[in-house]
Every structure is written in structure tokens, then in C-alpha cells.
Design an enzyme around this catalytic site. Structure first.
Site, PDB file in Angstrom:
ATOM      1  N   ASP A 166      16.668 -31.305  -0.656  1.00  0.00           N
ATOM      2  CA  ASP A 166      17.364 -30.309   0.169  1.00  0.00           C
ATOM      3  C   ASP A 166      18.519 -31.036   0.837  1.00  0.00           C
ATOM      4  OD1 ASP A 166      18.216 -28.461   2.157  1.00  0.00           O
ATOM      5  OD2 ASP A 166      16.215 -27.558   2.170  1.00  0.00           O
ATOM      6  N   VAL A 176      16.269 -31.884   7.046  1.00  0.00           N
ATOM      7  CA  VAL A 176      15.323 -31.182   7.919  1.00  0.00           C
ATOM      8  C   VAL A 176      16.042 -30.080   8.691  1.00  0.00           C
ATOM      9  CG1 VAL A 176      13.722 -31.397   9.858  1.00  0.00           C
ATOM     10  CG2 VAL A 176      13.871 -33.226   8.163  1.00  0.00           C
ATOM     11  N   HIS A 177      15.531 -28.869   8.546  1.00  0.00           N
ATOM     12  CA  HIS A 177      16.031 -27.693   9.257  1.00  0.00           C
ATOM     13  C   HIS A 177      14.824 -26.803   9.478  1.00  0.00           C
ATOM     14  CE1 HIS A 177      15.873 -25.631   5.345  1.00  0.00           C
ATOM     15  NE2 HIS A 177      16.318 -26.795   4.879  1.00  0.00           N
ATOM     16  N   GLY A 178      15.008 -25.639  10.051  1.00  0.00           N
ATOM     17  CA  GLY A 178      13.882 -24.777  10.405  1.00  0.00           C
ATOM     18  C   GLY A 178      12.943 -24.469   9.266  1.00  0.00           C
ATOM     19  N   GLY A 189      11.125 -27.772   8.530  1.00  0.00           N
ATOM     20  CA  GLY A 189      10.357 -28.265   9.662  1.00  0.00           C
ATOM     21  C   GLY A 189       9.236 -27.366  10.130  1.00  0.00           C
TER      22      GLY A 189
END
Length: 157
Positions: free
Chosen positions: A10, A14-16, A19
Site C-alpha cells: 500500500d 499506514v492509514h485508517g 490501522g
């Protein structure tokens, strides 16, 4: 043997979605971001840590450091390994990291890339990395979120 639950490509790292949604789905308690640039960039690290629940640990390592230390992971660490590119995954596999399955979540379109899936664009170097990963026996699936049906990347290449 480290408990690597899933490896995800990705380019947002790290994103919503990673995460929260993926971590909950996998039952992970540690995200390992393997990326040479982010390993040296505290601002990016701080931004990524902000989207994570407190109970989830996160580590930022270079590709080489990840390969060197992943086998030292504790038994109670359930690892979600996140990288930016297929080349990063290939370097990890070649470095001895036991990766048998890769989720391809997001590879942005840019000049020279061809969109092969709604969230995945590739160029020739990406395709070559995917071919080499297949030779190593790594299963590659395209899937944005856990409740989506996975697709085999090879039918798009």
C-alpha cells in the site's frame, strides 16, 4: 518463525483502513512498516502513528533491518507487515523473510504506469517483481478491504 499474519502493499503505508479495518480483521497487535525512506523520517512516522489505536504497536524499519531482525520477533507478536512496493516485498523475500501471501491494496497511478485494477497501477518493474515473487511461491491477491473478494493479480497482468 515470526507470526506474520499478512503482508500488504500500500503506497500510503499506514492509514485508517490499514490501522483499524485490517488490524482488527487480522487480529494483529503489531504493524511493521518496512520502508527505507520512512525508517528515517520521524514526521511521516508520527503521522502514521496518529491513526492507530493505542493497543497496536508500530515499528518503522528499513527493508534490510526488517530482514535482519524479523526472526527475533516474540511469539506473542502478531505482525501485519506493510510495504510500499512489490520491489520491497521481493527484497524482503530474498532477504529470508517468510512471506507466503501478499495483499495488494493500493498502488497509485503515475506517469508510465498502467491501471490494471481500480486501486492498482503497475509498470514493467512492478510486473517483473510480481513474476519473481510468484517464482518464490508467494500468493498475490488484490483486495482493498477484508470483506471484499480477493482477486489473483496475475489475471490483470
Amino acid at each position: 518463525m515470526p507470526n506474520i499474519l499478512l503482508t500488504r502493499i500500500d503506497n500510503r503505508l499506514v492509514h485508517g483502513q490499514v490501522g483499524v479495518t485490517w488490524v482488527n480483521h487480522l487480529g494483529a497487535n503489531l504493524i511493521v512498516v518496512a520502508n527505507d525512506e520512512v525508517a528515517e523520517d520521524e514526521v511521516q512516522q508520527d503521522l502514521m502513528e496518529m491513526v492507530l489505536p493505542e493497543a497496536i504497536g508500530v515499528r518503522f524499519f528499513s527493508i534490510q533491518t526488517t530482514a535482519d531482525i524479523i526472526h527475533d520477533a516474540a511469539e506473542d507478536q502478531y505482525i501485519f507487515l506493510v510495504v510500499k512496493t512489490p520491489q520491497d516485498v521481493l527484497r524482503l523475500v530474498q532477504g529470508g523473510v517468510p512471506i507466503d501471501r501478499v495483499n495488494i491494496g493500493n498502488m497509485h497511478y503515475s506517469e508510465g504506469k498502467t491501471q490494471i485494477y481500480s486501486t492498482v497501477s503497475v509498470d514493467d518493474t512492478d510486473k517483473e517483481a510480481f513474476r519473481k515473487l510468484k517464482e518464490h511461491g508467494v500468493k498475490l491477491e488484490v483486495r482493498r478491504v477484508p470483506d471484499e473478494r480477493p482477486d489473483d493479480i496475475y489475471k490483470f497482468l
